[in-house]
Design a protein around this motif. Structure first.
Motif, PDB file in Angstrom:
ATOM      1  N   ILE A  11      -8.159  71.432  82.356  1.00 15.36           N
ATOM      2  CA  ILE A  11      -8.160  71.050  80.943  1.00 15.36           C
ATOM      3  C   ILE A  11      -7.311  72.021  80.130  1.00 15.36           C
ATOM      4  CG2 ILE A  11      -9.606  70.870  78.882  1.00 15.36           C
ATOM      5  CD1 ILE A  11     -11.834  69.813  80.711  1.00 15.36           C
ATOM      6  N   PHE A  12      -7.410  73.316  80.467  1.00 19.20           N
ATOM      7  CA  PHE A  12      -6.649  74.335  79.746  1.00 19.20           C
ATOM      8  C   PHE A  12      -5.149  74.083  79.880  1.00 19.20           C
ATOM      9  CE2 PHE A  12      -4.343  78.402  79.984  1.00 19.20           C
ATOM     10  CZ  PHE A  12      -4.554  78.855  78.707  1.00 19.20           C
ATOM     11  N   PHE A  13      -4.695  73.836  81.114  1.00 20.22           N
ATOM     12  CA  PHE A  13      -3.265  73.623  81.325  1.00 20.22           C
ATOM     13  C   PHE A  13      -2.784  72.303  80.746  1.00 20.22           C
ATOM     14  CE2 PHE A  13      -3.684  77.001  84.519  1.00 20.22           C
ATOM     15  CZ  PHE A  13      -2.586  77.770  84.161  1.00 20.22           C
ATOM     16  N   ILE A  14      -3.627  71.287  80.758  1.00 21.04           N
ATOM     17  CA  ILE A  14      -3.271  70.019  80.119  1.00 21.04           C
ATOM     18  C   ILE A  14      -3.079  70.236  78.621  1.00 21.04           C
ATOM     19  CG2 ILE A  14      -4.131  67.730  79.468  1.00 21.04           C
ATOM     20  CD1 ILE A  14      -5.447  67.594  82.243  1.00 21.04           C
ATOM     21  N   GLY A  15      -3.963  71.063  78.038  1.00 21.95           N
ATOM     22  CA  GLY A  15      -3.857  71.379  76.622  1.00 21.95           C
ATOM     23  C   GLY A  15      -2.553  72.089  76.309  1.00 21.95           C
ATOM     24  N   LEU A  16      -2.149  73.035  77.191  1.00 25.15           N
ATOM     25  CA  LEU A  16      -0.885  73.718  76.973  1.00 25.15           C
ATOM     26  C   LEU A  16       0.289  72.765  77.023  1.00 25.15           C
ATOM     27  CD1 LEU A  16      -1.237  77.013  79.058  1.00 25.15           C
ATOM     28  CD2 LEU A  16      -1.402  76.730  76.587  1.00 25.15           C
ATOM     29  N   VAL A  17       0.254  71.840  77.962  1.00 20.85           N
ATOM     30  CA  VAL A  17       1.325  70.847  78.083  1.00 20.85           C
ATOM     31  C   VAL A  17       1.390  69.985  76.833  1.00 20.85           C
ATOM     32  CG1 VAL A  17       2.095  68.797  79.320  1.00 20.85           C
ATOM     33  CG2 VAL A  17       1.315  70.798  80.603  1.00 20.85           C
ATOM     34  N   ASN A  18       0.204  69.564  76.342  1.00 21.59           N
ATOM     35  CA  ASN A  18       0.170  68.721  75.154  1.00 21.59           C
ATOM     36  C   ASN A  18       0.728  69.442  73.935  1.00 21.59           C
ATOM     37  OD1 ASN A  18      -0.892  66.504  76.440  1.00 21.59           O
ATOM     38  ND2 ASN A  18      -3.015  67.038  75.988  1.00 21.59           N
ATOM     39  N   ILE A  19       0.362  70.744  73.767  1.00 22.72           N
ATOM     40  CA  ILE A  19       0.870  71.524  72.642  1.00 22.72           C
ATOM     41  C   ILE A  19       2.382  71.633  72.726  1.00 22.72           C
ATOM     42  CG2 ILE A  19       0.953  73.847  71.642  1.00 22.72           C
ATOM     43  CD1 ILE A  19      -2.017  74.098  72.370  1.00 22.72           C
ATOM     44  N   SER A  20       2.895  71.889  73.952  1.00 23.08           N
ATOM     45  CA  SER A  20       4.338  72.001  74.128  1.00 23.08           C
ATOM     46  C   SER A  20       5.033  70.703  73.779  1.00 23.08           C
ATOM     47  CB  SER A  20       4.647  72.401  75.575  1.00 23.08           C
ATOM     48  OG  SER A  20       6.046  72.440  75.796  1.00 23.08           O
ATOM     49  N   ALA A  21       4.442  69.597  74.215  1.00 19.00           N
ATOM     50  CA  ALA A  21       5.048  68.300  73.941  1.00 19.00           C
ATOM     51  C   ALA A  21       5.046  67.998  72.453  1.00 19.00           C
ATOM     52  CB  ALA A  21       4.289  67.207  74.699  1.00 19.00           C
ATOM     53  N   GLN A  22       3.963  68.414  71.762  1.00 20.23           N
ATOM     54  CA  GLN A  22       3.882  68.157  70.338  1.00 20.23           C
ATOM     55  C   GLN A  22       4.909  68.971  69.567  1.00 20.23           C
ATOM     56  OE1 GLN A  22      -0.146  68.962  69.244  1.00 20.23           O
ATOM     57  NE2 GLN A  22      -0.982  67.218  70.332  1.00 20.23           N
ATOM     58  N   GLU A  23       5.108  70.220  69.981  1.00 20.72           N
ATOM     59  CA  GLU A  23       6.036  71.068  69.253  1.00 20.72           C
ATOM     60  C   GLU A  23       7.470  70.667  69.534  1.00 20.72           C
ATOM     61  OE1 GLU A  23       5.015  75.046  70.283  1.00 20.72           O
ATOM     62  OE2 GLU A  23       3.287  75.098  68.958  1.00 20.72           O
ATOM     63  N   GLY A  24       7.799  70.364  70.803  1.00 10.64           N
ATOM     64  CA  GLY A  24       9.140  69.937  71.151  1.00 10.64           C
ATOM     65  C   GLY A  24      10.152  71.058  71.023  1.00 10.64           C
ATOM     66  N   GLU A  25      11.365  70.786  71.498  1.00 10.00           N
ATOM     67  CA  GLU A  25      12.441  71.747  71.413  1.00 10.00           C
ATOM     68  C   GLU A  25      13.364  71.399  70.256  1.00 10.00           C
ATOM     69  OE1 GLU A  25      14.503  72.044  75.081  1.00 10.00           O
ATOM     70  OE2 GLU A  25      12.791  72.844  76.197  1.00 10.00           O
ATOM     71  N   SER A  26      13.875  72.420  69.594  1.00 13.26           N
ATOM     72  CA  SER A  26      14.796  72.194  68.499  1.00 13.26           C
ATOM     73  C   SER A  26      16.165  71.797  69.027  1.00 13.26           C
ATOM     74  CB  SER A  26      14.928  73.466  67.650  1.00 13.26           C
ATOM     75  OG  SER A  26      13.687  73.809  67.086  1.00 13.26           O
ATOM     76  N   THR A  27      16.785  70.828  68.376  1.00 14.53           N
ATOM     77  CA  THR A  27      18.127  70.420  68.738  1.00 14.53           C
ATOM     78  C   THR A  27      19.137  71.203  67.911  1.00 14.53           C
ATOM     79  OG1 THR A  27      18.050  68.643  67.104  1.00 14.53           O
ATOM     80  CG2 THR A  27      17.348  68.103  69.342  1.00 14.53           C
ATOM     81  N   SER A  28      20.418  71.037  68.216  1.00 15.36           N
ATOM     82  CA  SER A  28      21.477  71.681  67.457  1.00 15.36           C
ATOM     83  C   SER A  28      22.245  70.622  66.682  1.00 15.36           C
ATOM     84  CB  SER A  28      22.425  72.425  68.405  1.00 15.36           C
ATOM     85  OG  SER A  28      23.469  73.047  67.687  1.00 15.36           O
ATOM     86  N   VAL A  29      22.453  70.856  65.394  1.00 11.17           N
ATOM     87  CA  VAL A  29      23.130  69.892  64.529  1.00 11.17           C
ATOM     88  C   VAL A  29      24.633  70.153  64.545  1.00 11.17           C
ATOM     89  CG1 VAL A  29      23.332  69.021  62.176  1.00 11.17           C
ATOM     90  CG2 VAL A  29      21.102  69.720  63.060  1.00 11.17           C
ATOM     91  N   ALA A  30      25.406  69.131  64.818  1.00  8.00           N
ATOM     92  CA  ALA A  30      26.859  69.270  64.835  1.00  8.00           C
ATOM     93  C   ALA A  30      27.379  69.602  63.442  1.00  8.00           C
ATOM     94  CB  ALA A  30      27.501  67.977  65.337  1.00  8.00           C
ATOM     95  N   GLY A  31      28.362  70.513  63.383  1.00  8.79           N
ATOM     96  CA  GLY A  31      28.955  70.883  62.103  1.00  8.79           C
ATOM     97  C   GLY A  31      27.985  71.551  61.160  1.00  8.79           C
TER      98      GLY A  31
END
Length: 232
Positions: A11-31
């Protein structure tokens, strides 16, 4: 007993995965970059640690509006925009295509009480709305702090988009008056705090300071009528 331990670990590791998925990675904006005269900004420390820079987000002028596209979570300000004593800082935010850069809601809003901005000792407060009817009040002092808990707070005053890629508008204001600091969304007060709970060790240096705008990562919206007025 062993099965219970394994279940708790799972359950703990599933929670970590869910938090990571919710936060997501930042993309880079062109220009990207700060392309409005007199303005500057700073991305969050965790974004910088991940290799992002201010040029991975974009601030431009579009007619009378400020157009922000992120990228990393960022706070923008013009050092000439200051407020002290009793005041209200307000603006209207239009997200023309809700969640068009992400798979879950991300917030944007007003920043006040900026001191030592752009440094490791910076402090400020912000109130931000999500297009799903929730809001948050948070700040840096210089470490991040949260008012009202970690989770966004639902309030009927906060507008909801009709769906993904549909427009949603929020009028957001922060008022400092006497001993109180309030956040209003769409002309309704959604949160009130004692000034003493904000101007304290680990939070704000003062409610006087620079004001500006705050955007979470992977968000695209327009800001109009950013202004400071006398508190009513």
């Amino acid at each position: 007993m062993k099965n219970q331990v394994f279940l708790l670990i799972a359950i703990f590791f599933i929670g970590l995965v869910n938090i990571s998925a919710q936060e997501g990675e930042s993309t880079s904006v062109a220009g990207g970059g700060v392309l409005v005269k007199g303005w500057t900004g700073k991305i969050d420390a965790k974004e910088q640690a991940a290799g992002m820079t201010l040029n991975n987000a974009k601030l431009v002028k579009d007619g009378k509006a400020l157009h922000v596209t992120t990228g990393p979570a960022v706070t923008y300000w013009n050092p000439a925009n200051t407020a002290k004593g009793d005041y209200t800082v307000s603006a209207t935010f239009l997200e023309p295509k809700y969640m068009n850069l992400n798979d879950h809601p991300h917030p944007y809003g007003i920043m006040i009480a900026g001191n030592d901005l752009g440094t490791e000792q910076q402090s400020y407060l912000y109130c931000s709305a999500y297009g799903n009817g929730t809001f948050i009040v948070r700040g840096f002092g210089p470490s991040p702090f949260q008012m009202g808990g970690r989770a966004p707070i639902a309030n009927p005053a906060v507008n909801k988009a009709a769906g993904v890629n549909q427009p949603v508008t929020q009028e957001i204001a922060i008022t400092v008056k006497g001993a109180s600091v309030t956040c209003s969304i769409n002309k309704t007060v959604v949160a009130t705090y004692d000034r003493s709970a904000l101007v304290t060790a680990g939070k704000l240096k003062s409610t006087d300071g620079v004001y500006g705008i705050r955007f979470a990562h992977n968000t695209d919206a327009f800001v109009t009528d950013l202004k400071r007025t006398r508190a009513q």
